[in-house]
Design a protein around this motif. Structure first.
Motif, PDB file in Angstrom:
ATOM      1  N   GLY A  23       0.791  -1.230   0.000  1.00  0.00           N
ATOM      2  CA  GLY A  23       0.000   0.000   0.000  1.00  0.00           C
ATOM      3  C   GLY A  23       0.819   1.273   0.000  1.00  0.00           C
ATOM      4  N   TYR A  24       2.126   1.155  -0.156  1.00  0.00           N
ATOM      5  CA  TYR A  24       2.968   2.350  -0.144  1.00  0.00           C
ATOM      6  C   TYR A  24       2.673   3.208  -1.369  1.00  0.00           C
ATOM      7  CZ  TYR A  24       6.984   5.440  -0.127  1.00  0.00           C
ATOM      8  OH  TYR A  24       7.775   6.553  -0.125  1.00  0.00           O
ATOM      9  N   GLY A  25       2.607   4.512  -1.154  1.00  0.00           N
ATOM     10  CA  GLY A  25       2.374   5.437  -2.262  1.00  0.00           C
ATOM     11  C   GLY A  25       0.913   5.649  -2.579  1.00  0.00           C
ATOM     12  N   VAL A  26       0.032   5.108  -1.731  1.00  0.00           N
ATOM     13  CA  VAL A  26      -1.405   5.265  -1.914  1.00  0.00           C
ATOM     14  C   VAL A  26      -1.949   6.082  -0.739  1.00  0.00           C
ATOM     15  CG1 VAL A  26      -3.610   4.060  -2.099  1.00  0.00           C
ATOM     16  CG2 VAL A  26      -1.559   3.074  -3.129  1.00  0.00           C
ATOM     17  N   CYS A  27      -2.721   7.121  -1.056  1.00  0.00           N
ATOM     18  CA  CYS A  27      -3.302   7.991  -0.028  1.00  0.00           C
ATOM     19  C   CYS A  27      -4.236   7.177   0.862  1.00  0.00           C
ATOM     20  CB  CYS A  27      -4.065   9.128  -0.702  1.00  0.00           C
ATOM     21  SG  CYS A  27      -4.901  10.243   0.446  1.00  0.00           S
ATOM     22  N   LEU A  28      -4.024   7.269   2.160  1.00  0.00           N
ATOM     23  CA  LEU A  28      -4.848   6.510   3.104  1.00  0.00           C
ATOM     24  C   LEU A  28      -6.279   7.025   3.176  1.00  0.00           C
ATOM     25  CD1 LEU A  28      -2.386   5.965   6.092  1.00  0.00           C
ATOM     26  CD2 LEU A  28      -2.926   4.419   4.206  1.00  0.00           C
ATOM     27  N   ARG A  29      -6.506   8.264   2.792  1.00  0.00           N
ATOM     28  CA  ARG A  29      -7.856   8.834   2.844  1.00  0.00           C
ATOM     29  C   ARG A  29      -8.621   8.566   1.552  1.00  0.00           C
ATOM     30  NH1 ARG A  29      -8.000  14.780   4.710  1.00  0.00           N
ATOM     31  NH2 ARG A  29      -7.317  13.756   6.606  1.00  0.00           N
ATOM     32  N   GLY A  35       1.443  11.608  -5.334  1.00  0.00           N
ATOM     33  CA  GLY A  35       2.331  12.095  -6.380  1.00  0.00           C
ATOM     34  C   GLY A  35       3.804  11.812  -6.095  1.00  0.00           C
ATOM     35  N   ARG A  36       4.536  11.573  -7.167  1.00  0.00           N
ATOM     36  CA  ARG A  36       5.954  11.250  -7.049  1.00  0.00           C
ATOM     37  C   ARG A  36       6.730  12.348  -6.328  1.00  0.00           C
ATOM     38  NH1 ARG A  36       9.987   9.496 -11.948  1.00  0.00           N
ATOM     39  NH2 ARG A  36      11.809   9.197 -10.628  1.00  0.00           N
ATOM     40  N   GLU A  37       6.450  13.596  -6.666  1.00  0.00           N
ATOM     41  CA  GLU A  37       7.161  14.704  -6.040  1.00  0.00           C
ATOM     42  C   GLU A  37       6.948  14.716  -4.526  1.00  0.00           C
ATOM     43  OE1 GLU A  37       4.903  15.411  -8.572  1.00  0.00           O
ATOM     44  OE2 GLU A  37       6.341  15.470 -10.219  1.00  0.00           O
ATOM     45  N   ARG A  38       5.721  14.436  -4.113  1.00  0.00           N
ATOM     46  CA  ARG A  38       5.419  14.407  -2.675  1.00  0.00           C
ATOM     47  C   ARG A  38       6.191  13.289  -1.994  1.00  0.00           C
ATOM     48  NH1 ARG A  38       3.128  16.140   1.678  1.00  0.00           N
ATOM     49  NH2 ARG A  38       1.825  14.860   3.007  1.00  0.00           N
ATOM     50  N   LEU A  39       6.229  12.123  -2.608  1.00  0.00           N
ATOM     51  CA  LEU A  39       6.954  11.005  -2.007  1.00  0.00           C
ATOM     52  C   LEU A  39       8.459  11.247  -1.991  1.00  0.00           C
ATOM     53  CD1 LEU A  39       4.966   7.963  -3.399  1.00  0.00           C
ATOM     54  CD2 LEU A  39       4.985   8.826  -1.050  1.00  0.00           C
ATOM     55  N   GLU A  40       8.959  11.965  -2.990  1.00  0.00           N
ATOM     56  CA  GLU A  40      10.383  12.302  -2.972  1.00  0.00           C
ATOM     57  C   GLU A  40      10.681  13.291  -1.847  1.00  0.00           C
ATOM     58  OE1 GLU A  40      11.298  13.624  -6.930  1.00  0.00           O
ATOM     59  OE2 GLU A  40      11.357  11.574  -7.706  1.00  0.00           O
ATOM     60  N   ALA A  41       9.761  14.213  -1.601  1.00  0.00           N
ATOM     61  CA  ALA A  41       9.949  15.201  -0.535  1.00  0.00           C
ATOM     62  C   ALA A  41       9.692  14.601   0.843  1.00  0.00           C
ATOM     63  CB  ALA A  41       9.030  16.400  -0.762  1.00  0.00           C
ATOM     64  N   PRO A  43       9.096  10.814   1.973  1.00  0.00           N
ATOM     65  CA  PRO A  43       8.949   9.392   1.659  1.00  0.00           C
ATOM     66  C   PRO A  43       7.955   8.640   2.545  1.00  0.00           C
ATOM     67  CG  PRO A  43      11.259  10.005   1.676  1.00  0.00           C
ATOM     68  CD  PRO A  43      10.487  11.179   2.200  1.00  0.00           C
ATOM     69  N   ALA A  44       7.702   9.123   3.737  1.00  0.00           N
ATOM     70  CA  ALA A  44       6.775   8.442   4.641  1.00  0.00           C
ATOM     71  C   ALA A  44       5.363   9.021   4.569  1.00  0.00           C
ATOM     72  CB  ALA A  44       7.298   8.518   6.078  1.00  0.00           C
ATOM     73  N   ALA A  45       5.081   9.850   3.560  1.00  0.00           N
ATOM     74  CA  ALA A  45       3.760  10.485   3.444  1.00  0.00           C
ATOM     75  C   ALA A  45       2.658   9.435   3.388  1.00  0.00           C
ATOM     76  CB  ALA A  45       3.710  11.366   2.207  1.00  0.00           C
ATOM     77  N   GLU A  46       1.607   9.677   4.164  1.00  0.00           N
ATOM     78  CA  GLU A  46       0.437   8.799   4.179  1.00  0.00           C
ATOM     79  C   GLU A  46      -0.704   9.356   3.348  1.00  0.00           C
ATOM     80  OE1 GLU A  46      -0.528   8.462   8.326  1.00  0.00           O
ATOM     81  OE2 GLU A  46       0.940   6.872   8.623  1.00  0.00           O
ATOM     82  N   LEU A  47      -0.654  10.666   3.088  1.00  0.00           N
ATOM     83  CA  LEU A  47      -1.736  11.345   2.388  1.00  0.00           C
ATOM     84  C   LEU A  47      -1.217  12.043   1.144  1.00  0.00           C
ATOM     85  CD1 LEU A  47      -3.402  13.097   5.466  1.00  0.00           C
ATOM     86  CD2 LEU A  47      -4.104  10.945   4.405  1.00  0.00           C
ATOM     87  N   CYS A  48      -2.070  12.143   0.124  1.00  0.00           N
ATOM     88  CA  CYS A  48      -1.726  12.934  -1.044  1.00  0.00           C
ATOM     89  C   CYS A  48      -1.670  14.406  -0.617  1.00  0.00           C
ATOM     90  CB  CYS A  48      -2.742  12.726  -2.163  1.00  0.00           C
ATOM     91  SG  CYS A  48      -4.408  13.339  -1.793  1.00  0.00           S
ATOM     92  N   ILE A  49      -1.151  15.251  -1.459  1.00  0.00           N
ATOM     93  CA  ILE A  49      -0.969  16.646  -1.098  1.00  0.00           C
ATOM     94  C   ILE A  49      -2.311  17.327  -0.821  1.00  0.00           C
ATOM     95  CG2 ILE A  49      -0.907  17.539  -3.467  1.00  0.00           C
ATOM     96  CD1 ILE A  49       1.298  18.698  -0.525  1.00  0.00           C
ATOM     97  N   ASP A  50      -3.350  16.992  -1.575  1.00  0.00           N
ATOM     98  CA  ASP A  50      -4.649  17.618  -1.340  1.00  0.00           C
ATOM     99  C   ASP A  50      -5.206  17.255   0.025  1.00  0.00           C
ATOM    100  OD1 ASP A  50      -4.631  18.861  -3.828  1.00  0.00           O
ATOM    101  OD2 ASP A  50      -5.679  17.191  -4.805  1.00  0.00           O
TER     102      ASP A  50
END
Length: 55
Positions: A23-29, A35-41, A43-50
């Motif tokens: 499930g990595y790289g998939v918004c939990l909400r 987005g790739r840029e968000r994950l590069e910035a 890497p442990a992001a759980e949510l998309c930028i929105d």
């Protein structure tokens, strides 16, 4: 400072679990790809930028 490090380690551990479970790289909400840029910035992001902006 200690609390911030503990929170960062917990986020990394959660990201590692999502990698193992597929499930990595998939918004939990929203369940959509983060987005790739968000994950590069963040890497442990759980949510998309929105969703992160809404939180």
């Amino acid at each position: 400072m200690h609390a911030e490090l503990t929170a960062s380690l917990a986020a990394i551990d959660a990201a590692l679990v999502r990698i193992v479970e597929g499930g990595y790289g998939v918004c939990l909400r929203r369940g959509e790809p983060i987005g790739r840029e968000r994950l590069e910035a963040r890497p442990a992001a759980e949510l998309c930028i929105d969703c992160a902006r809404e939180a």
